[in-house]
Design a protein around this motif. Structure first.
Motif, short mmCIF file in Angstrom:
data_model
loop_
_atom_site.label_atom_id
_atom_site.label_comp_id
_atom_site.label_asym_id
_atom_site.label_seq_id
_atom_site.Cartn_x
_atom_site.Cartn_y
_atom_site.Cartn_z
N GLY A 47 9.20 -2.13 15.09
CA GLY A 47 9.05 -2.19 13.65
C GLY A 47 9.47 -3.49 13.02
O GLY A 47 9.10 -3.78 11.88
N ASN A 48 10.23 -4.31 13.74
CA ASN A 48 10.67 -5.58 13.18
C ASN A 48 9.59 -6.66 13.23
O ASN A 48 9.70 -7.68 12.56
N ALA A 95 6.37 -3.30 7.27
CA ALA A 95 5.61 -2.10 6.90
C ALA A 95 4.75 -2.38 5.67
O ALA A 95 3.57 -2.00 5.62
N LEU A 96 5.31 -3.05 4.68
CA LEU A 96 4.55 -3.34 3.46
C LEU A 96 3.40 -4.31 3.75
O LEU A 96 2.32 -4.19 3.14
N ARG A 97 3.59 -5.21 4.69
CA ARG A 97 2.52 -6.13 5.07
C ARG A 97 1.34 -5.38 5.70
O ARG A 97 0.16 -5.66 5.40
N VAL A 98 1.64 -4.43 6.57
CA VAL A 98 0.60 -3.74 7.33
C VAL A 98 -0.09 -2.65 6.50
O VAL A 98 -1.25 -2.34 6.72
N LEU A 99 0.62 -2.07 5.54
CA LEU A 99 0.02 -1.04 4.70
C LEU A 99 -0.98 -1.63 3.70
O LEU A 99 -0.75 -2.71 3.15
N GLY A 119 -1.19 0.80 -2.05
CA GLY A 119 -1.17 2.23 -2.28
C GLY A 119 -0.93 3.04 -1.02
O GLY A 119 -0.87 4.27 -1.07
N GLY A 120 -0.75 2.36 0.14
CA GLY A 120 -0.49 3.06 1.39
C GLY A 120 0.91 3.64 1.44
O GLY A 120 1.75 3.38 0.57
N THR A 121 1.16 4.42 2.48
CA THR A 121 2.37 5.24 2.55
C THR A 121 3.18 4.94 3.82
O THR A 121 2.61 4.80 4.90
N ARG A 181 3.54 1.91 -1.00
CA ARG A 181 3.41 0.48 -1.23
C ARG A 181 2.77 0.25 -2.60
O ARG A 181 1.76 0.88 -2.93
N PRO A 182 3.35 -0.64 -3.41
CA PRO A 182 2.74 -0.93 -4.73
C PRO A 182 1.31 -1.46 -4.59
O PRO A 182 0.96 -2.08 -3.59
#
Length: 256
Positions: free
Chosen positions: A93-94, A124-128, A131-133, A255-256
């Motif tokens: 995850g890192n 995580a925010l990069r890959v989502l 609006g992803g979760t 994710r915003p």
């Protein structure tokens, strides 16, 4: 003993982990679907720290398009035996080996606490997609059940680890749990889902000894604990059938 060595200790016990660890109740993924406001069917999902594939199986059963991310050799090999048709990539995850904005949902089942949240949250925010979760969850033991609370105290003493909270009321509140997970500043919902499974005593003991505290303890120390615990539990459960009770602690961030 470092957190990294404890995390990688699972690789030598992957088959034991797969055979004896609990899964998750249907209500868990029902809740995830409700909070992400879409069905899992057709969703592009990354299951990170997938281990032997316990959560991946459930996501696939819901019709999700899943890719697994797993750092450990032993766990990845067991995953491939269990789910040969599911793609799995090596990583953690890192530093996710996934493209920007490529996933509708990223899940961490029992694995978020092995990450550095200063790195894993931005990843995580990069890959989502927008609006992803991001869904994080853990099976935690129901410590309001007296024999389970006693067992956790025995484990802590024997393995020299910090004992868990002695009651559900001592769990961190929502704000603190969100802060500890590194998710402050995001829109996060927390839910607790209680469930149980009934297993043979041997399965229960094998489940316990598949945890990292025992995997790094060594065979002699683990054997001594299991012998003592088997004697204690036979008095409580003479038919050698044990009901394990869990509370899934779920955090869902958008994710915003």
């Amino acid at each position: 003993m470092t957190a990294d060595s404890r995390a990688h200790s699972f690789n030598a016990a992957a088959a034991q982990y797969a055979a004896n660890r609990p899964s998750y109740p249907p209500a868990l993924l029902d809740t995830v679907e409700r909070l992400m406001d879409r069905p899992l069917a057709g969703a592009r999902v990354a299951d990170v720290g997938a281990g032997t594939g316990i959560a991946t199986v459930l996501l696939r059963e819901r019709g999700a398009e899943v890719i697994a991310v797993e750092p450990g050799d032993g766990m990845a090999a067991q995953f491939r035996r269990t789910l040969p048709d599911v793609p799995i990539v090596r990583g953690d995850g890192n530093a996710l080996p996934l493209a920007d904005a490529s996933r509708d949902l990223i899940t961490y089942a029992q694995s978020w606490h092995w990450t550095d949240t200063g790195r894993s949250v931005p990843e995580a925010l990069r890959v989502l997609r927008p609006g992803g979760t991001l869904a994080l969850w853990w099976n935690t033991s129901a410590l309001d059940v007296p024999w389970i609370a006693a067992q956790h105290e025995h484990v802590a003493r024997h393995c020299g680890v910090k004992p868990p909270a002695s009651s559900p009321g001592e769990r961190p509140d929502d704000s603190r749990a969100i802060e500890l997970a590194g998710l402050a500043g995001l829109a996060v919902v927390r839910r607790h889902l209680r469930w149980s499974r009934v297993v043979p005593l041997d399965t229960h003991l094998a489940n316990i000894s598949s945890h990292s505290a025992f995997l790094v303890l060594g065979e002699s120390g683990t054997r001594a604990f299991l012998t003592e615990e088997r004697t204690r539990l036979r008095e409580l459960f003479p038919d050698e059938t044990v009901e394990e009770t869990y509370v899934v602690d779920l955090l869902v961030a958008t994710r915003p």
